[in-house]
Design a protein around this motif. Structure first.
Motif, PDB file in Angstrom:
ATOM      1  N   ALA A 154      13.982   6.279 -16.463  1.00 48.70           N
ATOM      2  CA  ALA A 154      14.976   7.260 -16.904  1.00 48.70           C
ATOM      3  C   ALA A 154      16.206   6.547 -17.448  1.00 48.70           C
ATOM      4  O   ALA A 154      16.914   7.072 -18.317  1.00 48.70           O
ATOM      5  N   LEU A 155      16.453   5.328 -16.963  1.00 52.88           N
ATOM      6  CA  LEU A 155      17.586   4.525 -17.432  1.00 52.88           C
ATOM      7  C   LEU A 155      17.191   3.590 -18.565  1.00 52.88           C
ATOM      8  O   LEU A 155      17.975   3.364 -19.485  1.00 52.88           O
ATOM      9  N   ARG A 156      15.984   3.016 -18.475  1.00 50.23           N
ATOM     10  CA  ARG A 156      15.544   2.041 -19.476  1.00 50.23           C
ATOM     11  C   ARG A 156      14.107   2.332 -19.890  1.00 50.23           C
ATOM     12  O   ARG A 156      13.161   1.707 -19.411  1.00 50.23           O
ATOM     13  N   PRO A 157      13.918   3.292 -20.795  1.00 48.79           N
ATOM     14  CA  PRO A 157      12.562   3.604 -21.248  1.00 48.79           C
ATOM     15  C   PRO A 157      12.054   2.557 -22.237  1.00 48.79           C
ATOM     16  O   PRO A 157      12.831   1.763 -22.770  1.00 48.79           O
ATOM     17  N   GLY A 158      10.744   2.579 -22.453  1.00 45.11           N
ATOM     18  CA  GLY A 158      10.169   1.785 -23.534  1.00 45.11           C
ATOM     19  C   GLY A 158       9.678   0.409 -23.183  1.00 45.11           C
ATOM     20  O   GLY A 158       9.255  -0.343 -24.071  1.00 45.11           O
ATOM     21  N   ILE A 159       9.673   0.014 -21.893  1.00 49.44           N
ATOM     22  CA  ILE A 159       9.211  -1.315 -21.500  1.00 49.44           C
ATOM     23  C   ILE A 159       7.732  -1.234 -21.134  1.00 49.44           C
ATOM     24  O   ILE A 159       7.355  -0.653 -20.115  1.00 49.44           O
ATOM     25  N   ALA A 160       6.883  -1.820 -21.960  1.00 48.36           N
ATOM     26  CA  ALA A 160       5.435  -1.675 -21.808  1.00 48.36           C
ATOM     27  C   ALA A 160       4.920  -2.103 -20.435  1.00 48.36           C
ATOM     28  O   ALA A 160       4.142  -1.359 -19.818  1.00 48.36           O
ATOM     29  N   PRO A 161       5.286  -3.272 -19.888  1.00 52.60           N
ATOM     30  CA  PRO A 161       4.736  -3.655 -18.576  1.00 52.60           C
ATOM     31  C   PRO A 161       5.098  -2.687 -17.456  1.00 52.60           C
ATOM     32  O   PRO A 161       4.331  -2.528 -16.503  1.00 52.60           O
ATOM     33  N   ILE A 162       6.242  -2.036 -17.577  1.00 55.04           N
ATOM     34  CA  ILE A 162       6.633  -1.059 -16.557  1.00 55.04           C
ATOM     35  C   ILE A 162       5.696   0.138 -16.600  1.00 55.04           C
ATOM     36  O   ILE A 162       5.237   0.640 -15.552  1.00 55.04           O
ATOM     37  N   TYR A 163       5.376   0.625 -17.791  1.00 56.27           N
ATOM     38  CA  TYR A 163       4.454   1.765 -17.894  1.00 56.27           C
ATOM     39  C   TYR A 163       3.061   1.387 -17.402  1.00 56.27           C
ATOM     40  O   TYR A 163       2.356   2.213 -16.803  1.00 56.27           O
ATOM     41  N   SER A 200       0.822  -1.224   0.000  1.00 53.33           N
ATOM     42  CA  SER A 200       0.000   0.000   0.000  1.00 53.33           C
ATOM     43  C   SER A 200       0.846   1.260   0.000  1.00 53.33           C
ATOM     44  O   SER A 200       0.543   2.242   0.686  1.00 53.33           O
ATOM     45  N   ARG A 201       1.923   1.230  -0.788  1.00 53.31           N
ATOM     46  CA  ARG A 201       2.821   2.391  -0.922  1.00 53.31           C
ATOM     47  C   ARG A 201       2.962   2.750  -2.409  1.00 53.31           C
ATOM     48  O   ARG A 201       4.067   2.748  -2.960  1.00 53.31           O
ATOM     49  N   PRO A 202       1.845   3.053  -3.082  1.00 49.34           N
ATOM     50  CA  PRO A 202       1.888   3.268  -4.539  1.00 49.34           C
ATOM     51  C   PRO A 202       2.716   4.482  -4.956  1.00 49.34           C
ATOM     52  O   PRO A 202       3.349   4.462  -6.007  1.00 49.34           O
ATOM     53  N   ALA A 203       2.704   5.557  -4.160  1.00 45.37           N
ATOM     54  CA  ALA A 203       3.472   6.753  -4.533  1.00 45.37           C
ATOM     55  C   ALA A 203       4.964   6.434  -4.558  1.00 45.37           C
ATOM     56  O   ALA A 203       5.697   6.891  -5.450  1.00 45.37           O
ATOM     57  N   GLU A 204       5.428   5.624  -3.598  1.00 46.70           N
ATOM     58  CA  GLU A 204       6.839   5.232  -3.583  1.00 46.70           C
ATOM     59  C   GLU A 204       7.155   4.315  -4.763  1.00 46.70           C
ATOM     60  O   GLU A 204       8.247   4.383  -5.332  1.00 46.70           O
ATOM     61  N   ALA A 205       6.199   3.447  -5.101  1.00 43.31           N
ATOM     62  CA  ALA A 205       6.396   2.566  -6.251  1.00 43.31           C
ATOM     63  C   ALA A 205       6.555   3.385  -7.523  1.00 43.31           C
ATOM     64  O   ALA A 205       7.429   3.112  -8.361  1.00 43.31           O
ATOM     65  N   LEU A 206       5.727   4.418  -7.648  1.00 46.81           N
ATOM     66  CA  LEU A 206       5.804   5.264  -8.836  1.00 46.81           C
ATOM     67  C   LEU A 206       7.144   5.991  -8.904  1.00 46.81           C
ATOM     68  O   LEU A 206       7.777   6.054  -9.971  1.00 46.81           O
ATOM     69  N   THR A 207       7.601   6.522  -7.785  1.00 49.40           N
ATOM     70  CA  THR A 207       8.888   7.214  -7.765  1.00 49.40           C
ATOM     71  C   THR A 207      10.022   6.275  -8.156  1.00 49.40           C
ATOM     72  O   THR A 207      10.914   6.641  -8.930  1.00 49.40           O
ATOM     73  N   ALA A 208       9.978   5.045  -7.639  1.00 52.89           N
ATOM     74  CA  ALA A 208      11.014   4.065  -7.968  1.00 52.89           C
ATOM     75  C   ALA A 208      11.012   3.742  -9.458  1.00 52.89           C
ATOM     76  O   ALA A 208      12.074   3.642 -10.092  1.00 52.89           O
ATOM     77  N   LEU A 209       9.830   3.599 -10.028  1.00 55.29           N
ATOM     78  CA  LEU A 209       9.737   3.269 -11.450  1.00 55.29           C
ATOM     79  C   LEU A 209      10.135   4.451 -12.327  1.00 55.29           C
ATOM     80  O   LEU A 209      10.677   4.255 -13.423  1.00 55.29           O
ATOM     81  N   GLN A 210       9.875   5.655 -11.868  1.00 53.68           N
ATOM     82  CA  GLN A 210      10.312   6.831 -12.630  1.00 53.68           C
ATOM     83  C   GLN A 210      11.835   6.879 -12.724  1.00 53.68           C
ATOM     84  O   GLN A 210      12.385   7.246 -13.771  1.00 53.68           O
ATOM     85  N   ARG A 211      12.508   6.500 -11.650  1.00 51.43           N
ATOM     86  CA  ARG A 211      13.972   6.426 -11.700  1.00 51.43           C
ATOM     87  C   ARG A 211      14.417   5.353 -12.693  1.00 51.43           C
ATOM     88  O   ARG A 211      15.388   5.547 -13.431  1.00 51.43           O
ATOM     89  N   PHE A 212      13.703   4.240 -12.703  1.00 50.65           N
ATOM     90  CA  PHE A 212      14.083   3.139 -13.589  1.00 50.65           C
ATOM     91  C   PHE A 212      13.893   3.507 -15.057  1.00 50.65           C
ATOM     92  O   PHE A 212      14.778   3.276 -15.886  1.00 50.65           O
TER      93      PHE A 212
END
Length: 466
Positions: free
Chosen positions: A385-394, A371-383
């Motif tokens: 930035a390094l590896r864009p274009g992965i559909a399941p991540i978006y 139940s920490r979705p905002a932190e999950a989003l921040t973590a994925l935004q960092r990711f």
């Protein structure tokens, strides 16, 4: 058609090919996107990050050794068929059955290198030159029917009739014997430069061909789409001799992928559990670590979490940084109702490998489960930035944004998910919806508008090419 002769040692494409004049890079990208729409309708493309990341890593390693850089998209198809194919825009599909049929990683790499050569030498575009005047959707469906054969249902969508025509045109578009021999030669050169055994290609083809001699009905699909003859095997063997025998141990990732696919091939998890328990008891396996991993996966899927943890624990002790084991431990913790433990266990590995897709996805999923979705989003935004274009991540980012009350970002990442899935027009609609929100931040609105303008320009350019 006469043989093309020995391939250039640097495996450079034929820049004088007539295929170069029939389709621009932008047109081929459009065709690749349309082609993938049909592939997704016809075949179960895997969304498993561990398996997909392995295939993409293997593929990109071969690309780096091929001397032919460019756009390539490697994806896994979860079907038992022993096959692989190369589509337009460097789209290369690998069937699960091919991985399971490969006795060594070199054999798997041999087929991937062969498909890479088909792409780098424009074999598909050359063979398709006569059909160039067709509309883009019909062209994509015809190519899908030709590459995939009977897999494409002729009744799919409004262009169903083209499926019938595509199946009828399969022999016309299939690669010629000269194409296959050229792909073999260049593929073997790529194999050798990548450090794999060049004999893996003729050896694998020869082993598959024995199946055909036993029974035509049991011939692997790869042999139907890539016919293997005695002379072709002999030519490949001669090419391999120019490089000499090379011994390279299989990676643990290869064995783990095979074990994962083996347990996934059983629709009933109990049967998968029984299979791995029996083979471990009898000592019938190629790699004990991989076999125990497959057992732990099967136990997890069957809900036997403590038994799975007991199988996994010694594997983690021996390989504490192995991505597959870290991801599975997090999955077991989430299923056991302890996502916070998964978050704690994954935080350090993610910090050490910020560009690792499976670890970052598992970390974000654990944060979401906690139940920490905002932190999950921040973590994925960092990711990204390094590896864009992965559909399941978006897709995961859109979910995290929605659950954290960030509606504009929910639309934004839904748009990126659709774009990464080759759905340009629906992606545009999502950005338009985001910009209609009343409470949108000025800076975010500017970013969304810039992205919308970019996608709209792509859409106009594409329609101008149709």
């Amino acid at each position: 058609m006469p043989s093309l002769g020995p391939a250039d040692p640097f495996a450079l494409p034929d820049f004088g090919s007539s295929a170069d004049t029939i389709m621009s890079r932008a047109e081929e990208r459009d065709l690749g996107q349309e082609f993938m729409k049909w592939v997704r309708k016809a075949l179960p493309i895997s969304d498993d990050p561990v398996l997909t990341d392995y295939i993409q890593t293997l593929g990109q390693q071969l690309v780096a050794s091929s001397g032919n850089p460019g756009h390539y998209d490697f994806f896994l198809i979860e079907e038992p068929t022993v096959n692989a194919f190369a589509g337009p825009d460097g789209r290369i599909g690998i069937f699960a059955g091919l991985i399971l049929a490969s006795q060594t990683e070199g054999e798997l790499a041999a087929v991937v290198a062969h498909e890479l050569a088909h792409v780098s030498q424009d074999h598909l575009m050359r063979s398709f030159e006569a059909q160039r005047q067709m509309a883009l959707p019909a062209t994509a469906l015809l190519l899908a029917a030709a590459v995939l054969g009977a897999t494409v249902d002729a009744n799919i969508g409004a262009a169903g009739l083209m499926g019938v025509q595509g199946a009828a045109a399969q022999k016309q578009i299939n690669f010629t014997r000269a194409n296959e021999e050229e792909a073999d030669r260049i593929g073997i050169d790529t194999l050798a430069r990548a450090g794999h055994n060049p004999y893996a290609m003729p050896g694998f083809f020869q082993r598959l061909a024995k199946t055909t001699r036993i029974s035509d009905s049991k011939a692997p699909e790869f042999l139907r789409t890539h016919p293997v003859t005695t002379s072709r095997i002999a030519d490949a063997m001669n090419r391999a001799r120019q490089h000499g025998l090379r011994q390279r141990p299989d990676s643990l990732h290869f064995h783990l992928a095979r074990a994962n696919l083996r347990q996934r091939s059983e629709s009933n998890p109990k049967r998968a559990v029984d299979h791995f328990a029996k083979t471990l008891e009898q000592g019938r396996y190629r790699d004990e670590t991989a076999q125990r991993y497959g057992y732990a996966l099967a136990l997890t899927r069957a809900g036997q979490l403590e038994a799975a943890r007991r199988q996994l624990s010694p594997l983690l002790e021996e390989h504490p940084s192995q991505t597959e084991f870290l991801v599975l431990r997090a999955d077991i913790d989430r299923r056991a109702g302890n996502p916070e433990q998964a978050v704690r266990d994954l935080k350090a590995p993610v910090g050490l490998a910020p560009g690792n897709w499976p670890l970052n996805q598992a970390y974000a999923e654990s944060l979401m489960a906690a139940s920490r979705p905002a932190e999950a989003l921040t973590a994925l935004q960092r990711f990204v930035a390094l590896r864009p274009g992965i559909a399941p991540i978006y897709e995961l980012m859109a979910d995290a944004a929605g659950k954290s009350g960030q509606r504009a970002l929910n639309y934004r990442y839904r748009a990126e998910y659709l774009y990464a899935s080759d759905e340009l027009e629906p992606a545009i609609r999502q950005l338009e919806l985001a910009l209609r929100l009343d409470d949108i931040d000025f800076h975010l609105a500017a970013q969304l508008q810039a992205r919308l303008s970019e996608l709209q320009a792509m859409e106009r350019a594409r329609k101008g090419r149709e």
